[in-house]
Design an enzyme around this catalytic site. Structure first.
Site, PDB file in Angstrom:
ATOM      1  N   ASP A 140       0.812  -1.217   0.000  1.00  0.00           N
ATOM      2  CA  ASP A 140       0.000   0.000   0.000  1.00  0.00           C
ATOM      3  C   ASP A 140       0.846   1.269   0.000  1.00  0.00           C
ATOM      4  O   ASP A 140       2.070   1.218   0.142  1.00  0.00           O
ATOM      5  CB  ASP A 140      -0.974  -0.004   1.199  1.00  0.00           C
ATOM      6  CG  ASP A 140      -0.315  -0.419   2.504  1.00  0.00           C
ATOM      7  OD1 ASP A 140       0.930  -0.350   2.588  1.00  0.00           O
ATOM      8  OD2 ASP A 140      -1.034  -0.809   3.437  1.00  0.00           O
TER       9      ASP A 140
ATOM     10  N   ASN B 115      -7.530  -2.396  14.303  1.00  0.00           N
ATOM     11  CA  ASN B 115      -8.924  -2.646  13.921  1.00  0.00           C
ATOM     12  C   ASN B 115      -9.068  -3.870  13.029  1.00  0.00           C
ATOM     13  O   ASN B 115     -10.131  -4.117  12.463  1.00  0.00           O
ATOM     14  CB  ASN B 115      -9.510  -1.412  13.212  1.00  0.00           C
ATOM     15  CG  ASN B 115      -8.811  -1.097  11.883  1.00  0.00           C
ATOM     16  OD1 ASN B 115      -7.872  -1.776  11.502  1.00  0.00           O
ATOM     17  ND2 ASN B 115      -9.282  -0.078  11.195  1.00  0.00           N
TER      18      ASN B 115
ATOM     19  N   HIS C 108      -7.378  -4.464  10.194  1.00  0.00           N
ATOM     20  CA  HIS C 108      -7.111  -4.305   8.754  1.00  0.00           C
ATOM     21  C   HIS C 108      -5.819  -5.016   8.359  1.00  0.00           C
ATOM     22  O   HIS C 108      -4.928  -5.207   9.184  1.00  0.00           O
ATOM     23  CB  HIS C 108      -7.115  -2.833   8.327  1.00  0.00           C
ATOM     24  CG  HIS C 108      -5.928  -2.015   8.724  1.00  0.00           C
ATOM     25  ND1 HIS C 108      -5.975  -0.641   8.834  1.00  0.00           N
ATOM     26  CD2 HIS C 108      -4.640  -2.352   9.036  1.00  0.00           C
ATOM     27  CE1 HIS C 108      -4.785  -0.190   9.173  1.00  0.00           C
ATOM     28  NE2 HIS C 108      -3.961  -1.192   9.312  1.00  0.00           N
TER      29      HIS C 108
ATOM     30  N   GLU D  48      -9.725  -1.955   5.066  1.00  0.00           N
ATOM     31  CA  GLU D  48     -10.330  -1.538   6.321  1.00  0.00           C
ATOM     32  C   GLU D  48     -11.626  -2.314   6.592  1.00  0.00           C
ATOM     33  O   GLU D  48     -12.284  -2.784   5.660  1.00  0.00           O
ATOM     34  CB  GLU D  48     -10.655  -0.040   6.250  1.00  0.00           C
ATOM     35  CG  GLU D  48      -9.428   0.869   6.109  1.00  0.00           C
ATOM     36  CD  GLU D  48      -8.722   1.141   7.434  1.00  0.00           C
ATOM     37  OE1 GLU D  48      -8.573   0.204   8.246  1.00  0.00           O
ATOM     38  OE2 GLU D  48      -8.308   2.290   7.653  1.00  0.00           O
TER      39      GLU D  48
HETATM   40  P1  PGA Z   1       2.094  -1.004  12.533  1.00  0.00           P
HETATM   41  O1  PGA Z   1       0.931  -1.007  11.461  1.00  0.00           O
HETATM   42  O2  PGA Z   1       3.034  -2.079  12.134  1.00  0.00           O
HETATM   43  O3  PGA Z   1       2.715   0.369  12.414  1.00  0.00           O
HETATM   44  O4  PGA Z   1       1.458  -1.253  13.846  1.00  0.00           O
HETATM   45  C1  PGA Z   1       0.376  -2.213  11.063  1.00  0.00           C
HETATM   46  C2  PGA Z   1      -0.843  -1.961  10.195  1.00  0.00           C
HETATM   47  O5  PGA Z   1      -1.535  -0.969  10.394  1.00  0.00           O
HETATM   48  O6  PGA Z   1      -1.100  -2.797   9.300  1.00  0.00           O
END
Ligand code: PGA
Length: 241
Positions: free
Chosen positions: A67, A136, A138, A143
């Site tokens: 992404d 959450n 995702h 999302e």
């Molecule tokens: P993070 O993000 O590794 O910074 O916790 C993970 C994500 O949001 O997929």
């Protein structure tokens, strides 16, 4: 689903790097799906060390990142382009022509997304997909919602994600509200999926992701339908299992 509980972030990162490295050792032309965020930083550090030690050679590898923020220039310090070069690509011998990171500033995003999927397919699909997980649930920037999309697409980030990402920006206002993400289809078609999670902020999402229920409200729960998923968690992320 195989679940490894590592004692801490360091051990999680080492185990994850070992799995990525063995994929590349077993198949020099491996196609890797790569993730950004705080979680895989230690894994990339270890992979860079392994590259320097001569334990793994990245020359034949093709990569596709999950992404990118929409509207951020690749040179922006918080862009995922910048992240990937800073943490990995500037320090390993990967072929720049085989590195793919979605552009968040393409003129025609719809055709750009289609072409990104075509490139993944033309490379033979992803052998090993590295994932983090949002608090959450995702994966990539897929999302929680009423439905999930299969292909690469532009997405509105949830307030929770904007909040979580604001730690990297000077102010919340600067956090992009949209992103481009690989869809669930490209992730689920990967030969093997390696999901990393660290810290108690991920414990609930991990529990929901492996609960036996599959729901678009927890995109990571779809991983239960995949045949080859490896979860590497630290003890805090595994605390509710
Ligand atoms: P993070 O993000 O590794 O910074 O916790 C993970 C994500 O949001 O997929």
């Amino acid at each position: 689903m195989k679940i490894f509980v590592a004692k801490d972030y360091q051990e999680m990162s080492k185990k994850a790097a070992g799995i990525v490295a063995s994929q590349v050792i077993l198949k020099n032309s491996a196609v890797l799906g790569l993730a950004t965020g705080s979680t895989p930083e230690g894994m990339y550090r270890r992979l860079v060390e392994m590259g320097r030690e001569g334990a793994v050679d990245f020359r034949g590898v093709t990569t596709f990142n999950l992404d990118e923020y929409l509207g951020l220039d690749p040179g922006h310090p918080q862009s995922y382009h910048h992240y990937m070069y800073r943490h990995l690509f500037d320090h390993i011998n990967a072929d720049p022509a085989k590195i793919h990171i979605p552009a968040g500033n393409a003129r025609d995003m719809a055709s750009y997304c289609r072409e990104y999927d075509e490139k993944i397919a033309a490379a033979g699909g992803i052998d090993l997909q590295v994932l983090g997980i949002g608090g959450n649930g995702h994966i990539g920037f897929n999302e929680p919602g009423e439905y999930l999309k299969t292909g690469t697409h532009v997405v509105d980030l949830t307030e929770e994600t904007v909040e979580a990402n604001s730690r990297f920006f000077a102010s919340r206002e600067e956090v992009p509200r949209q992103a481009v993400t690989m869809g669930m289809g490209s992730i689920m078609k990967a030969g093997r999926i390696l999901l990393l999670a660290s810290g108690k902020g991920k414990a609930r999402a991990i529990k929901d992701a492996v609960s036996g229920r599959v729901t678009t409200r927890i995109p990571a729960s779809f991983l239960q339908l995949h045949r080859d998923v490896v979860l590497i968690l630290d003890e805090e992320a595994a605390a509710l299992l």
